[in-house]
Design a protein around this motif. Structure first.
Motif: not given
Length: 328
Positions: A82-109
């Motif tokens: 139920k707890h889903v880690v998401t990226l807002p549609h306003t996020a940048t590529i650097i935000d996505a990099c930080n998110c992958f580095a922090k959570h270690k998932f293979l994909a984010f919605p």
């Protein structure tokens, strides 16, 4: 993935998001979910199924393995995370990099304000983008070192390309002419030992290499921190010990080469000493010039290369011939 450092890292994450996110309704049973997957298919890279309610709002995520091993009559909503880690549609590529580095998932919605999925960013897409940005950044840095921006000459007219490139070539010609005049002032010194002429290009090459290395480090530091006396002092404290060690090592090697080749102690000591002084001076100039240009609100990435190399060449010649004049 490697974190991009260019301005392109501020690009929207939607530019690398794919639109084939597989969604399942939370009231589906596992059997209904599998039937839906067989009927509608999935992309080859699917690793997560995203669970939505009747209004298509994201409410959970279901890893593929959990779906396959769960009982067929169990509801998807009961086994989803139920707890889903998401990226807002306003996020940048650097935000996505930080998110992958922090959570270690293979994909984010990627979701909008209504929690509707507008795309999915996978680790593969992000890595490809980051590597592409890193390569472009490297190309830019190579051109900037010689005084040219890629954006200035890419797809530019012949005259525009010529105008941007000739200015720094003229600066190089001017510094080279000055070096030639400086060398001519030491004709008598060269006449005493022709050996000095043999190693002149070697000494200049060593000094220029060190100055470019130090300049590159200084420019990288200026990307993240504004110039200050404290920052400049810290940069010197970091680079100077390395320059001293490099200078001493290169000086010993060159001195040994001269001794083995011509067996003349005084010229060997003169050339070796100038190598040491030139490398130390090149390090100082490599750090000082970009910092000074930045403090003067000039672009250090463009001007630092020609200016640093010109100053390094001139001071290297002064060290080289002054020592030779005093010792020979």
């Amino acid at each position: 993935p490697p974190v991009p450092t260019s301005s392109s890292s501020k690009e929207s994450v939607l530019s690398i998001a794919h639109q084939n996110a597989k969604t399942l309704f939370q009231n589906f049973t596992v059997k209904e979910a599998l039937d839906d997957i067989r009927t509608n298919g999935v992309s080859e890279q699917i690793v997560y199924f995203y669970i939505v309610d009747e209004y298509q709002r994201l409410v959970g995520v279901l890893p593929t393995r959990r779906l396959l091993v769960s009982p067929l009559d169990q509801r998807v909503g009961d086994i989803m995370i139920k707890h889903v880690v998401t990226l807002p549609h306003t996020a940048t590529i650097i935000d996505a990099c930080n998110c992958f580095a922090k959570h270690k998932f293979l994909a984010f919605p990627v979701v909008n304000k209504q929690l509707h999925i507008v795309g999915v960013v996978s680790i593969n897409r992000l890595t490809e983008k980051a590597l592409d940005l890193a390569e472009r950044q490297h190309i830019n840095e190579v051109f900037e070192t010689i005084g040219v921006r890629v954006s200035q000459i890419q797809n530019a007219s012949l005259f525009r390309t010529f105008r941007f490139r000739i200015s720094w070539l003229l600066a190089t010609i001017a510094s080279g002419t000055l070096c030639a005049l400086l060398t001519s002032a030491y004709e008598l010194t060269l006449a005493k030992s022709i050996l000095l002429a043999f190693f002149l290009t070697l000494v200049l090459g060593l000094a220029e290499s060190v100055s470019v290395q130090s300049m590159t480090m200084a420019i990288q530091n200026l990307r993240t921190t504004p110039p200050s006396f404290r920052g400049y002092r810290n940069a010197l404290k970091h680079e100077l010990p390395a320059a001293l060690l490099l200078g001493a090592t290169c000086a010993c090697i060159v001195t040994a080469i001269v001794l083995i080749w011509h067996e003349k102690l005084i010229p060997a000591l003169s050339i070796g000493s100038s190598v040491f002084l030139s490398i130390c001076g090149a390090c100082v100039f490599g750090i000082s010039v970009p910092t000074l240009l930045h403090a003067l609100k000039l672009d250090p990435k463009i001007a630092a290369g020609p200016v640093t190399l010109a100053i390094t060449d001139i001071t290297t010649l002064l060290f080289y011939f002054t020592l030779a004049t005093l010792l020979l």
